[in-house]
Structure formats: C-alpha cells, structure tokens
Scaffold this motif. Structure first.
Motif, PDB file in Angstrom:
ATOM      1  N   ILE A 423      38.193  48.174  36.190  1.00 20.07           N
ATOM      2  CA  ILE A 423      37.903  46.956  36.967  1.00 20.07           C
ATOM      3  C   ILE A 423      39.104  46.539  37.814  1.00 20.07           C
ATOM      4  O   ILE A 423      38.987  45.709  38.697  1.00 20.07           O
ATOM      5  CB  ILE A 423      37.352  45.788  36.117  1.00 20.07           C
ATOM      6  CG1 ILE A 423      38.339  45.358  35.058  1.00 20.07           C
ATOM      7  CG2 ILE A 423      35.994  46.106  35.524  1.00 20.07           C
ATOM      8  CD1 ILE A 423      37.985  43.987  34.479  1.00 20.07           C
ATOM      9  N   ARG A 424      40.271  47.132  37.528  1.00 20.15           N
ATOM     10  CA  ARG A 424      41.433  46.951  38.427  1.00 20.15           C
ATOM     11  C   ARG A 424      41.410  48.003  39.542  1.00 20.15           C
ATOM     12  O   ARG A 424      42.049  47.840  40.568  1.00 20.15           O
ATOM     13  CB  ARG A 424      42.737  47.089  37.649  1.00 20.15           C
ATOM     14  CG  ARG A 424      43.190  45.828  36.922  1.00 20.15           C
ATOM     15  CD  ARG A 424      42.412  45.552  35.661  1.00 20.15           C
ATOM     16  NE  ARG A 424      42.866  44.319  35.013  1.00 20.15           N
ATOM     17  CZ  ARG A 424      42.260  43.732  34.013  1.00 20.15           C
ATOM     18  NH1 ARG A 424      41.148  44.246  33.500  1.00 20.15           N
ATOM     19  NH2 ARG A 424      42.725  42.625  33.509  1.00 20.15           N
ATOM     20  N   ARG A 425      40.689  49.079  39.300  1.00 22.15           N
ATOM     21  CA  ARG A 425      40.593  50.143  40.321  1.00 22.15           C
ATOM     22  C   ARG A 425      39.558  49.787  41.377  1.00 22.15           C
ATOM     23  O   ARG A 425      39.688  50.149  42.531  1.00 22.15           O
ATOM     24  CB  ARG A 425      40.178  51.471  39.660  1.00 22.15           C
ATOM     25  CG  ARG A 425      41.256  52.113  38.856  1.00 22.15           C
ATOM     26  CD  ARG A 425      40.908  53.565  38.482  1.00 22.15           C
ATOM     27  NE  ARG A 425      42.004  54.088  37.681  1.00 22.15           N
ATOM     28  CZ  ARG A 425      41.996  54.140  36.350  1.00 22.15           C
ATOM     29  NH1 ARG A 425      40.938  53.754  35.659  1.00 22.15           N
ATOM     30  NH2 ARG A 425      43.047  54.592  35.696  1.00 22.15           N
ATOM     31  N   PHE A 426      38.499  49.123  40.961  1.00 18.94           N
ATOM     32  CA  PHE A 426      37.365  48.882  41.851  1.00 18.94           C
ATOM     33  C   PHE A 426      37.168  47.389  42.065  1.00 18.94           C
ATOM     34  O   PHE A 426      36.598  46.705  41.219  1.00 18.94           O
ATOM     35  CB  PHE A 426      36.090  49.492  41.244  1.00 18.94           C
ATOM     36  CG  PHE A 426      36.265  50.938  40.812  1.00 18.94           C
ATOM     37  CD1 PHE A 426      36.753  51.896  41.699  1.00 18.94           C
ATOM     38  CD2 PHE A 426      35.959  51.322  39.519  1.00 18.94           C
ATOM     39  CE1 PHE A 426      36.917  53.221  41.294  1.00 18.94           C
ATOM     40  CE2 PHE A 426      36.125  52.642  39.109  1.00 18.94           C
ATOM     41  CZ  PHE A 426      36.611  53.596  39.998  1.00 18.94           C
ATOM     42  N   GLY A 427      37.656  46.910  43.187  1.00 19.50           N
ATOM     43  CA  GLY A 427      37.419  45.511  43.543  1.00 19.50           C
ATOM     44  C   GLY A 427      38.103  44.527  42.615  1.00 19.50           C
ATOM     45  O   GLY A 427      37.500  43.554  42.154  1.00 19.50           O
ATOM     46  N   THR A 428      39.357  44.778  42.337  1.00 21.11           N
ATOM     47  CA  THR A 428      40.067  43.888  41.414  1.00 21.11           C
ATOM     48  C   THR A 428      40.225  42.483  42.003  1.00 21.11           C
ATOM     49  O   THR A 428      40.310  42.332  43.230  1.00 21.11           O
ATOM     50  CB  THR A 428      41.443  44.491  41.036  1.00 21.11           C
ATOM     51  OG1 THR A 428      41.960  43.776  39.919  1.00 21.11           O
ATOM     52  CG2 THR A 428      42.451  44.412  42.175  1.00 21.11           C
ATOM     53  N   VAL A 429      40.221  41.479  41.162  1.00 23.83           N
ATOM     54  CA  VAL A 429      40.394  40.090  41.621  1.00 23.83           C
ATOM     55  C   VAL A 429      41.265  39.331  40.623  1.00 23.83           C
ATOM     56  O   VAL A 429      41.300  39.670  39.445  1.00 23.83           O
ATOM     57  CB  VAL A 429      39.044  39.332  41.732  1.00 23.83           C
ATOM     58  CG1 VAL A 429      38.178  39.910  42.826  1.00 23.83           C
ATOM     59  CG2 VAL A 429      38.304  39.293  40.402  1.00 23.83           C
ATOM     60  N   PRO A 430      41.947  38.290  41.133  1.00 25.59           N
ATOM     61  CA  PRO A 430      42.638  37.422  40.178  1.00 25.59           C
ATOM     62  C   PRO A 430      41.602  36.794  39.248  1.00 25.59           C
ATOM     63  O   PRO A 430      40.550  36.353  39.710  1.00 25.59           O
ATOM     64  CB  PRO A 430      43.311  36.361  41.052  1.00 25.59           C
ATOM     65  CG  PRO A 430      42.769  36.506  42.418  1.00 25.59           C
ATOM     66  CD  PRO A 430      42.087  37.830  42.524  1.00 25.59           C
ATOM     67  N   HIS A 431      41.888  36.798  37.967  1.00 27.43           N
ATOM     68  CA  HIS A 431      40.965  36.146  37.034  1.00 27.43           C
ATOM     69  C   HIS A 431      41.720  35.627  35.823  1.00 27.43           C
ATOM     70  O   HIS A 431      42.843  36.056  35.545  1.00 27.43           O
ATOM     71  CB  HIS A 431      39.799  37.071  36.657  1.00 27.43           C
ATOM     72  CG  HIS A 431      40.188  38.344  35.976  1.00 27.43           C
ATOM     73  ND1 HIS A 431      40.820  39.398  36.605  1.00 27.43           N
ATOM     74  CD2 HIS A 431      40.005  38.739  34.691  1.00 27.43           C
ATOM     75  CE1 HIS A 431      41.001  40.394  35.749  1.00 27.43           C
ATOM     76  NE2 HIS A 431      40.528  40.023  34.582  1.00 27.43           N
ATOM     77  N   ALA A 432      41.090  34.702  35.142  1.00 31.81           N
ATOM     78  CA  ALA A 432      41.773  34.016  34.045  1.00 31.81           C
ATOM     79  C   ALA A 432      40.752  33.495  33.053  1.00 31.81           C
ATOM     80  O   ALA A 432      39.566  33.385  33.367  1.00 31.81           O
ATOM     81  CB  ALA A 432      42.598  32.853  34.588  1.00 31.81           C
ATOM     82  N   GLY A 433      41.233  33.168  31.865  1.00 34.21           N
ATOM     83  CA  GLY A 433      40.335  32.640  30.838  1.00 34.21           C
ATOM     84  C   GLY A 433      41.123  32.157  29.635  1.00 34.21           C
ATOM     85  O   GLY A 433      42.349  32.225  29.608  1.00 34.21           O
ATOM     86  N   PHE A 434      40.395  31.690  28.663  1.00 31.93           N
ATOM     87  CA  PHE A 434      41.057  31.222  27.445  1.00 31.93           C
ATOM     88  C   PHE A 434      40.121  31.345  26.251  1.00 31.93           C
ATOM     89  O   PHE A 434      38.915  31.566  26.416  1.00 31.93           O
ATOM     90  CB  PHE A 434      41.572  29.777  27.595  1.00 31.93           C
ATOM     91  CG  PHE A 434      40.516  28.764  27.990  1.00 31.93           C
ATOM     92  CD1 PHE A 434      39.751  28.115  27.027  1.00 31.93           C
ATOM     93  CD2 PHE A 434      40.312  28.437  29.327  1.00 31.93           C
ATOM     94  CE1 PHE A 434      38.797  27.168  27.387  1.00 31.93           C
ATOM     95  CE2 PHE A 434      39.357  27.478  29.702  1.00 31.93           C
ATOM     96  CZ  PHE A 434      38.593  26.851  28.725  1.00 31.93           C
ATOM     97  N   GLY A 435      40.693  31.230  25.064  1.00 24.91           N
ATOM     98  CA  GLY A 435      39.906  31.298  23.821  1.00 24.91           C
ATOM     99  C   GLY A 435      40.125  30.042  23.009  1.00 24.91           C
ATOM    100  O   GLY A 435      41.256  29.596  22.826  1.00 24.91           O
ATOM    101  N   VAL A 436      39.023  29.479  22.536  1.00 28.83           N
ATOM    102  CA  VAL A 436      39.083  28.235  21.765  1.00 28.83           C
ATOM    103  C   VAL A 436      38.664  28.529  20.334  1.00 28.83           C
ATOM    104  O   VAL A 436      37.588  29.081  20.107  1.00 28.83           O
ATOM    105  CB  VAL A 436      38.092  27.189  22.331  1.00 28.83           C
ATOM    106  CG1 VAL A 436      38.344  25.825  21.701  1.00 28.83           C
ATOM    107  CG2 VAL A 436      38.156  27.136  23.841  1.00 28.83           C
TER     108      VAL A 436
END
Ligand code: 4AD
Ligand code: MG
Length: 466
Positions: A423-436
């Motif tokens: 997913i970094r090779r094909f159309g990579t985008v900045p992304h973020a998340g968290f765990g609760v």
C-alpha cells in the motif's frame, strides 16, 4: 405473519409507567421474599434496571405454598395488575393474579445471598455476577459505551471493518503473542531443530492478533475512514489492575490525515463517548459512583468540558525529572513512560487529560512515521487521571523506503509484510489512526478499580475459566 410490536415488556418499562391499573406480565429473578400467612412481597429484577419491582402475592393464589418457598435466585413469571404503590420509594407495584416458577435456586447453595460479597469472590463466580446490582450496572453501561463508539463513527461516515483475529504478522513488536496451532504439542514436527510450522494448520506460524491496525490501514487506503472494534490478545504477564490478556480495542484509521488531525479526532471521540454515557446511563453511573466512592459524573463532565493538554515526550521527561518526586523507575529520555509517570502527569501536574507526543523511535512500533529529527516518531499517547494511558496512536510511515529501513532495523522479515508494503507502493497517502482500550475507558466511566471487573469474563495469567 405476526410480528412482535415490541419485544418483551421489561421491569424498567413498568417502573417508568404513567399508566396504572393495567394488566401486565413480567419475568425475572427473585431478589427477596418476605411476608406473612396472608401476603408475600416478592422483589423481582430482570436486569433491565437497578431497581426491583415489588410483586404482592395474596395467600388465595392456588400455589401460595410454593410462593412462600421463593428465595433469592428463583426465576418466575408473574401475571397481574400494575398499580400505583402506596409504599415509599417506589412508583408502582404489581398485584399478582398468577405466579409460576421457572426454576428454583437452593438457598443453601446459591452463592449470591444478601450478605456483602467481595469483588474477588465475585470474579470466581463470574457466571453469576451479572445478577448483582453492581455488575448489572457495569454491563449495561458497557453496552451503551459500545453503542456510543459505533454512533460516533457511523455519524461521521466511517466504515466498520472486521479485521482478522488470527494473523501471521506482529503489529506492535515484542514477543507477546499467543500461538494458534493444531500441532501435537507432545510430538511436534521438527525441522533443523525447530518446530516446523509449515506442517501446521495454516502452513505457517499463526498467532492471535494484538491489534487490527495493519489490516485497518489496508482498508483505510481504500475506503478512506474506517474503524475496527474487536477483541485483541496480549500474552504479557502483567498482573495489574489495568491489563487483560484479552481486551477490546477500538481502532480508527484515516487516509489523507495527518498527526494533528488524528489528535483532534481522538479528543473529539473521547469527549463524545463519555458524554454519551453521561446522557444515557446517569442512574447506573450514580449508583456505581457511590459504590466505588468516586464521583464519576463529575469526573466525566470534567473531561468532556476540558481542553486536552499537549506536551512532547521530551518535555514530559523534563517535567518528571524536575518534579521533585522519587519514582520507582526514574524517568530518563529514551525510556518508556511508566504508569507512575503517566499518573503524575495527568493527576498532579495537569489535573486532566494529557496528550504526549513525539516518542523516541526505540520505544515505539515500527509503523510510525519518523520525524525529521530521525530520533522521534509521530506517536501520541493520551493519558487520563486515575487510569494512565487510554489511547495510543500515530501518523503512519507512508514512505516505502523509510518503512523498509525500519523493518530491517527492527530485525523483522520484510517478506512477512509484503502486503503492508504494497500500500506504500501503490498510491500511498499520509494516514493516521489510534487505538482505544475499551475496558480502560469503561474503568474510567464506572470508577471500577480493577479492569477484570469491566469485562464479562476476564482472561488473565492463570485464569480462563468460563
Ligand atoms: O498502545 P497500544 O499497544 O496501541 C496499538 O495497539 C496500536 N496498534 C493502536 C493504533 O494505533 N491503531 O494499545 C492501544 C490501547 C492502549 O492505549 C490501552 O488503552 C489498551 O489499548 N491496552 C490494553 N488494555 C487492556 N489490557 C491490555 N493488556 C492492554 N494493552 C493495551
Ligand atoms: Mg501504547
């Protein structure tokens, strides 16, 4: 075809009724019975509310001799009339026309008697503890909290993704995963001196997941904003009031999202779900607050109305060093924050939620985005008073070469992560998340001091009963 206009009438509905002298049917478990040769007063609860309903049985009922034998734990069905109650402290009561007994509960053996029972004892009878007032309240609140999680994300267009429980990759690093295997432990196939997992069920070594995040990222980079909400497993031998071997985690993941937006979402999320339980579980929370000697309503309102404090890890270490406190584990740059540090920051220093950011890369997971200083990562932990860490999150490393370097540095095998790298090779985008940590939120909400008392059946070292 007939449909049910409404599912069963619950005792909660009856207690709230503004109509009187109407015929009703109720079912539930007896809490107590007292009475005389003429009448019995039977307190019944069906788990829908803290309060019992009082049923009055007249000695003319044909099975009155049975009714006199009712004790705590018996299950009954009552047909009768809902009437306004003359007694203090209750709005209504039921005059029984018919009481039938589904099941008896031998008073010599039924463990939930009136006398006070300790939380430790109730853990040993976790199959029965939901029948107590405290645990009934905890699990009703848990239900509403889960509802709040879904509502928050669904209202914002997030897609709920069911990530796998069995996985072959480690998300967080460290040797804390449970092995899933059908191999014969007494006689496993061995190749070159080690267990040959190619002969195992999945053709390779498989584990229980520690987090749905990696798979969550795959879906975020297709469906934009997603969340997972499911059980996760950690085989760490932590006998603390905040750790479970099986716990539930909520993990949102957002594509086209940076670090700051991730923190804003986390703060919004926490405030939303806390406010939701405040609005929907006030009675249970008031009761739990009294039982646990914590003013949970005040505590929740305080977080809902607060502005979260933000500091970097480096600043946090300075604060801890200059605090004048002697910690069991002194804080030092490069070492992970301990619970005692987290509590000092949230309770003594800031008196409220704290977001700590930019941790050293050595103490955080491989997938986090490296800062330009090449020493710290775009990681954040959110700390709450009384609990410590409740959320852990980060912006993810979206640059292929950086991620490959990091995987090598950590000593992982790149081939195991081919799909994650794709997913970094094909159309990579900045992304973020968290765990609760869902149970940790529930601890904060209910004031229950031990995490084992906010999950139906706690799994911890040496205990997987029920
Ligand atoms: O900080 P953690 O390990 O983060 C992750 O797993 C990331 N993959 C999350 C993400 O970015 N999507 O765990 C997240 C939260 C912690 O902050 C804590 O509240 C809770 O999960 N947690 C536990 N709760 C109960 N028992 C345990 N053993 C826990 N370990 C973590
Ligand atoms: Mg963490």
């Amino acid at each position: 075809m007939e449909t049910l206009a409404k599912w069963k009438i619950r005792i909660k509905d009856l207690l709230d009724s503004t109509e009187y002298d109407i015929p009703v049917i109720l079912r539930g478990w007896v809490k107590t019975r007292r009475g005389s040769k003429k009448f019995s007063f039977v307190e019944v609860n069906d788990g829908s509310t803290l309060h019992n309903i009082q049923v009055i049985a007249d000695c003319n009922l044909p099975n009155y001799s049975d009714i006199e034998k009712l004790t705590a734990g018996c299950s009954i069905r009552v047909e009768g009339k809902l009437v306004k109650s003359p007694a203090k402290g209750q709005n209504v009561e039921v005059q029984a026309d018919k009481i039938s007994v589904y099941g008896w509960a031998d008073p010599e053996k039924y463990p939930l008697q009136k006398k006070a029972t300790s939380r430790e004892f109730l853990r040993q009878i976790a199959h029965l503890r939901p029948r107590t007032k405290t645990f009934g309240a905890v699990f009703r609140v848990r239900n509403i909290l889960a509802c709040a999680v879904h509502k928050f994300f669904q209202d914002r267009g997030f897609v709920y993704v069911h990530t796998p429980i069995i996985t072959s990759s480690d998300c967080e690093g460290g040797a804390e995963m449970f092995q899933v295997s059908t191999l014969d432990y007494d006689n496993p196939p061995v190749k070159d001196g080690i267990v040959d997992f190619s002969q195992d069920f999945f053709g390779k070594s498989a584990k229980l997941t520690v987090s749905g995040q990696l798979e969550g990222e795959l879906f975020a980079t297709a469906l934009m904003d997603i969340y997972t909400f499911g059980p996760t497993f950690r085989a760490e031998n932590s006998q603390t009031p905040r750790h479970l071997a099986e716990f539930w985690m909520v993990e949102p993941e957002m594509a086209f999202c940076d670090f700051e937006e991730n923190i804003i979402l986390a703060e919004d999320f926490l405030k939303y779900i806390l406010n939701y339980v405040l609005e929907n579980c006030e009675e249970d929370l008031l009761f739990l607050g009294k039982r646990n000697e914590v003013d949970v309503l005040k505590q929740l309102k305080k977080v809902v109305d607060s502005q979260f404090n933000k500091i970097t890890y480096t600043e946090a270490v300075e604060l801890l060093k200059n605090s004048g406190k002697s910690f069991e584990y002194p804080a030092d740059w490069g070492k992970d924050l301990q619970t005692e540090h987290e509590k000092y920051l949230a309770e003594e220093k800031f008196h409220g939620p704290v977001v700590v950011t930019d941790f050293p890369k050595e103490i955080k997971a491989f997938y986090m985005r490296l800062n330009d200083d090449e020493k710290t990562m775009r990681a954040m932990d959110i700390l709450l008073p009384g609990i410590g860490e409740i959320i852990g999150g980060s912006q993810r490393e979206e640059r292929l070469d950086f991620l490959q370097d990091r995987i090598k540095e950590m000593g992982f095998n790149e081939d195991d992560y081919w799909w994650y790298l794709d997913i970094r090779r094909f159309g990579t985008v900045p992304h973020a998340g968290f765990g609760v940590g869902f149970e940790r939120v529930l601890q904060f909400v209910t004031g229950m001091s031990n995490i084992r008392d906010v999950i139906p059946f706690p799994r911890v070292p040496n205990n997987a009963e029920f």
